[in-house]
Design an enzyme around this catalytic site. Structure first.
Site, PDB file in Angstrom:
ATOM      1  N   ARG A  69       0.855  -1.169   0.116  1.00 48.75           N
ATOM      2  CA  ARG A  69       0.009   0.274  -0.388  1.00 48.75           C
ATOM      3  C   ARG A  69       1.009   1.508  -0.208  1.00 48.75           C
ATOM      4  O   ARG A  69       2.157   0.964   0.518  1.00 48.75           O
ATOM      5  CB  ARG A  69      -1.080  -0.289   1.490  1.00 48.75           C
ATOM      6  N   TYR A 210      -1.644  -3.302  -7.036  1.00 46.74           N
ATOM      7  CA  TYR A 210      -1.293  -4.003  -5.443  1.00 46.74           C
ATOM      8  C   TYR A 210      -2.316  -3.780  -5.221  1.00 46.74           C
ATOM      9  O   TYR A 210      -3.111  -3.127  -4.850  1.00 46.74           O
ATOM     10  CB  TYR A 210      -0.460  -3.224  -4.742  1.00 46.74           C
ATOM     11  N   GLY A 211      -2.391  -4.949  -3.992  1.00 43.54           N
ATOM     12  CA  GLY A 211      -3.907  -5.580  -3.179  1.00 43.54           C
ATOM     13  C   GLY A 211      -4.464  -4.281  -3.176  1.00 43.54           C
ATOM     14  O   GLY A 211      -5.479  -4.051  -3.775  1.00 43.54           O
ATOM     15  N   GLY A 212      -3.893  -3.837  -2.076  1.00 39.21           N
ATOM     16  CA  GLY A 212      -4.757  -2.705  -1.267  1.00 39.21           C
ATOM     17  C   GLY A 212      -4.614  -1.653  -1.834  1.00 39.21           C
ATOM     18  O   GLY A 212      -5.658  -0.563  -1.338  1.00 39.21           O
ATOM     19  N   LYS A 219      -9.796  -2.011   1.072  1.00 39.39           N
ATOM     20  CA  LYS A 219      -9.134  -0.961   2.084  1.00 39.39           C
ATOM     21  C   LYS A 219     -10.217   0.687   1.685  1.00 39.39           C
ATOM     22  O   LYS A 219     -10.572   0.774   2.458  1.00 39.39           O
ATOM     23  CB  LYS A 219      -8.046  -0.783   1.987  1.00 39.39           C
ATOM     24  N   HIS A 239     -11.074  -2.386  10.972  1.00 33.14           N
ATOM     25  CA  HIS A 239     -10.034  -3.841  10.962  1.00 33.14           C
ATOM     26  C   HIS A 239     -10.272  -4.126  11.573  1.00 33.14           C
ATOM     27  O   HIS A 239      -8.654  -4.522  12.375  1.00 33.14           O
ATOM     28  CB  HIS A 239      -8.661  -2.058  10.424  1.00 33.14           C
ATOM     29  N   SER A 261      -1.907  -4.192   9.951  1.00 36.40           N
ATOM     30  CA  SER A 261      -1.389  -4.993   8.495  1.00 36.40           C
ATOM     31  C   SER A 261      -0.285  -5.262   9.470  1.00 36.40           C
ATOM     32  O   SER A 261       0.746  -5.132  10.211  1.00 36.40           O
ATOM     33  CB  SER A 261      -1.193  -4.333   7.786  1.00 36.40           C
ATOM     34  N   ALA A 262      -0.480  -6.959   8.966  1.00 39.42           N
ATOM     35  CA  ALA A 262       0.873  -7.954   8.992  1.00 39.42           C
ATOM     36  C   ALA A 262       1.343  -8.298  10.291  1.00 39.42           C
ATOM     37  O   ALA A 262       2.580  -8.344  10.775  1.00 39.42           O
ATOM     38  CB  ALA A 262       2.330  -7.794   7.902  1.00 39.42           C
ATOM     39  N   CYS A 263       0.569  -8.506  11.409  1.00 42.36           N
ATOM     40  CA  CYS A 263       0.882  -8.430  12.643  1.00 42.36           C
ATOM     41  C   CYS A 263       0.270  -9.599  13.203  1.00 42.36           C
ATOM     42  O   CYS A 263      -1.054  -9.915  14.473  1.00 42.36           O
ATOM     43  CB  CYS A 263      -0.290  -7.408  13.879  1.00 42.36           C
ATOM     44  N   ASP A 286      -9.758  -9.909   8.155  1.00 48.68           N
ATOM     45  CA  ASP A 286      -9.135  -8.239   7.864  1.00 48.68           C
ATOM     46  C   ASP A 286     -10.235  -6.917   8.186  1.00 48.68           C
ATOM     47  O   ASP A 286      -9.943  -6.440   9.056  1.00 48.68           O
ATOM     48  CB  ASP A 286      -8.660  -8.471   6.917  1.00 48.68           C
ATOM     49  N   ARG A 378       1.997 -12.176  -0.770  1.00 48.62           N
ATOM     50  CA  ARG A 378       1.167 -12.515  -1.303  1.00 48.62           C
ATOM     51  C   ARG A 378       0.636 -14.011  -1.375  1.00 48.62           C
ATOM     52  O   ARG A 378       0.415 -14.248  -2.547  1.00 48.62           O
ATOM     53  CB  ARG A 378      -0.494 -10.729  -0.845  1.00 48.62           C
ATOM     54  N   ARG A 409       2.748  -4.905  17.142  1.00 50.18           N
ATOM     55  CA  ARG A 409       3.604  -5.316  17.740  1.00 50.18           C
ATOM     56  C   ARG A 409       4.707  -4.338  18.588  1.00 50.18           C
ATOM     57  O   ARG A 409       5.148  -3.551  18.124  1.00 50.18           O
ATOM     58  CB  ARG A 409       4.736  -5.849  16.213  1.00 50.18           C
ATOM     59  N   GLY A 506      -0.524 -21.078  18.254  1.00 51.27           N
ATOM     60  CA  GLY A 506      -1.483 -21.548  18.847  1.00 51.27           C
ATOM     61  C   GLY A 506      -1.524 -21.503  20.204  1.00 51.27           C
ATOM     62  O   GLY A 506      -2.758 -21.752  21.164  1.00 51.27           O
ATOM     63  N   ASN A 508      -2.141 -18.721  22.149  1.00 51.29           N
ATOM     64  CA  ASN A 508      -2.515 -16.973  22.317  1.00 51.29           C
ATOM     65  C   ASN A 508      -3.658 -18.218  22.894  1.00 51.29           C
ATOM     66  O   ASN A 508      -4.773 -17.089  23.483  1.00 51.29           O
ATOM     67  CB  ASN A 508      -2.706 -16.590  20.495  1.00 51.29           C
TER      68      ASN A 508
HETATM   69  C1  OXD Z   1      -3.303  -4.675   5.062  1.00 48.34           C
HETATM   70  C2  OXD Z   1      -3.470  -5.706   4.276  1.00 48.34           C
HETATM   71  O1  OXD Z   1      -2.151  -3.962   4.269  1.00 48.34           O
HETATM   72  O2  OXD Z   1      -5.263  -6.456   4.886  1.00 48.34           O
HETATM   73  O3  OXD Z   1      -4.013  -4.758   6.129  1.00 48.34           O
HETATM   74  O4  OXD Z   1      -3.512  -6.617   3.301  1.00 48.34           O
HETATM   75 MN    MN Z   2      -5.399  -5.241   6.023  1.00 46.93          MN
END
Ligand code: OXD
Ligand code: MN
Length: 593
Positions: A69, A210-212, A219, A239, A261-263, A286, A378, A409, A506, A508
């Site tokens: 993004r 790119y996706g996002g 998004k 989110h 994102s990515a957490c 998401d 991805r 994080r 697992g 968590n």
């Molecule tokens: C992000 C996603 O970037 O979900 O948050 O792709």
């Molecule tokens: Mn996301």
């Protein structure tokens, strides 16, 4: 074909501006998907993976500049800068529209304009929204087929008079007659625009595949535009992942969780519990749309139909359900390719073979310094392939949420889990969230901690200060006895040597167990300046070996006084926050002192 006049007129207007060679209305069928894939394999845009190893799956490699993004190129063109808030890049709507018209004029020459009608949310649900994306990217079409309910079914949902969110997308790379295309067309950074117009709730995205940036249902529509609608209509576009946890008593608790994102949202959404008798089912990984249900509870719907997950770090150890989901019919972007025609990435759970083709199409060998897969590589896959997808995931009325997790994080400072004292204090915990920046957005600050209230910093379509008030106001439309409880969690705390203190994944479930017990009034907590902390004995660590629960739950007065100062500065940066939250910050400081 549709008779919807608004749609027909808009498509015609956009066609005139973008000047594509052809126009194609997508029906969303498997045949259409297969034909587009064949075409992209033939052109070199896609690689068909070995059908024996990865049936029905494809690999795409993006342009090296178009991997994530682009927050600096994302705009909210509200009527005033104040409405967009200091959290967004604001642009004057008239000026931005004029600049974009310049760029879009003739931008699809030599290409096909695809019309993608799509529904965000279960078909037939009063919670769902229809969008229509116009794009010159066949890659977008095939991804949208996984991520949304698209094609004929969406046109039916729209009907002849229904309304839709207009989403215009172009890769911004017109072809001159005879000019050969490249595998991943896109525009240079300064020409990329991910633009949102609150006035007519439209989206214009230019220059990125790119996706996002390009799958506009995600998004752009389901968060930024939906957050604007939600503000008007008293609901929440968040989110958040959504999961159902069944405990050994057979009780089911629905939980949503906001992480940047990515957490690890996808990992938590599909968690395989290490405690016996627990089971997780996935509703979404998401985005959650949260509304008042007929029973007065907070109901969550996942507007998406697929997962666009981060590949690196995903393995049969860390997320077996995701790995099983992507065994077939998956689109991979920017992962590495093996000589056998399968995929590989860092953290896939087995060593790299002696030779790979990396995400940039170059030879790669173990020991090479650069990663073989891009850190934000991805997978795109239909949610229905997930072995733990909930039988309720497409329930039109959604699932009732009892607990909301918040987190990020945080290598230091933030305890494993702390509960909000009440709803307002939960919103306070959401407002002070922070996280290390990840590769999900292009940034030169990866690894640095930034504030990210409710993980919505890049996704809120208006000022965060007003957004926090909107959260506080939810008390007025959720029944008092059905208000969800808030829990701030941190799986990422490290010891002095930099090792993670908590096993995560697992395990968590051990924290979720405490959450469920709290929701059901079965366990005591202890008040602290930050909120309600568990007694160490109440987190089940049986079978984990050595776990330093004291450090995991510790609150350092010095660190938290510093944290409070940084939150105060952030609140000011937001142009102030609701008085209730400011008072809670002051209360926290007082308790610390
Ligand atoms: C992000 C996603 O970037 O979900 O948050 O792709
Ligand atoms: Mn996301």
């Amino acid at each position: 074909m549709t008779k919807n006049q608004k749609l027909l007129t808009w498509v015609e207007d956009m066609r005139e501006m973008c000047q594509p060679d052809q126009l194609v209305w997508c029906d969303g069928s498997q045949a259409e998907y297969d034909a587009l894939m064949d075409q992209m394999v033939a052109s070199g845009a896609a690689v068909r993976l070995n059908p024996k190893l990865r049936p029905g799956s494809y690999l795409f490699r993006s342009h090296p500049s178009d991997v994530a993004r682009v927050e600096d190129r994302t705009f909210i063109a509200a009527a005033t800068k104040e409405e967009a808030g200091p959290n967004n890049n604001w642009a004057d709507p008239v000026e931005l529209r004029a600049r974009l018209v310049e760029l879009y004029t003739g931008c699809m020459r030599g290409r096909t304009m695809y019309v993608i009608p799509f529904v965000m949310g279960p078909l037939g649900s009063p919670f769902s929204l229809v969008g229509v994306e116009l794009t010159d990217s066949p890659y977008v079409v095939v991804n949208m087929r996984h991520m949304t309910r698209m094609g004929t079914q969406a046109l039916e949902e729209l009907g002849d008079t229904g309304d839709f969110v207009p989403c215009l997308h172009s890769v911004g790379a017109p072809l001159e007659p005879g000019q050969e295309d490249v595998a991943w067309p896109c525009a240079p950074m300064e020409q990329k625009y991910i633009a949102h117009f609150p006035e007519d709730l439209s989206i214009w995205s230019y220059g990125s595949g790119y996706g996002g940036n390009a799958l506009l249902g995600k998004k752009c529509l389901a968060l930024r535009i939906a957050s604007l609608k939600a503000r008007e209509e008293n609901w929440l576009a968040e989110h958040m992942l959504i999961l159902g946890l069944t405990d050994p008593k057979g009780r089911k608790t629905w939980i949503s969780a906001a992480f940047p994102s990515a957490c690890g949202k996808t990992n938590l959404a599909m968690l395989v519990p290490t405690l016996p008798g627990y089971q997780v089912e996935t509703v979404g990984d998401d985005i959650a749309w949260l509304r008042r249900g007929e029973d007065g509870s907070l109901r969550a719907v996942n507007p998406e139909a697929g997962f666009f997950g981060v590949a690196p770090g995903t393995s049969y150890q860390s997320n077996p359900s995701a790995m099983r989901t992507i065994e077939t019919n998956t689109i991979f972007t920017n992962v590495a390719l093996t000589d056998e025609g399968d995929v590989w990435w860092e953290g896939i759970g087995h060593d790299a073979p002696a030779h790979l083709i990396d995400w940039q199409g170059k030879d790669w060998h173990p020991g090479d310094e650069r990663p073989a897969a891009h850190p934000n590589a991805r997978f795109t896959v239909s949610a229905s392939q997930c072995p733990v997808i909930s039988p309720d995931w497409e329930k039109p009325e959604g699932v009732p949420i009892s607990a909301i997790l918040l987190g990020g994080r945080r290598p230091k400072t933030v305890p494993l889990v702390v509960e909000g004292r009440d709803f307002a204090h939960g919103v306070f915990l959401g407002s002070i969230m922070g996280s290390q920046i990840t590769a999900a957005a292009i940034s030169d600050k990866i690894g640095q901690v930034r504030r990210d209230p409710f993980a919505m910093l890049p996704f809120c379509g208006y000022s965060l200060s007003a957004y926090l008030q909107h959260w506080l106001d939810a008390r007025e439309w959720i029944d008092a006895d059905k208000l969800p409880r808030f829990f701030h969690v941190n799986w990422f705390r490290r010891d002095e040597a930099g090792r993670f203190l908590w096993p995560g994944f697992g395990d968590n479930v051990r924290v979720l167990e405490w959450v469920v017990k709290r929701v059901n009034g079965e366990v005591e907590a202890q008040d602290s300046p930050l909120g309600l902390l568990p007694h160490a004995k109440d987190i089940n660590t049986q079978g984990l070996g050595e776990v330093d629960m004291d450090t995991l739950l510790a609150l350092s007065k010095e660190e938290w006084l510093e944290e409070a100062a940084s939150i105060r500065a952030y609140y000011e940066q937001l142009g102030g926050v609701p008085a209730e939250l400011q008072a809670l910050l002051e209360d926290m400081e007082k308790r610390l002192k």
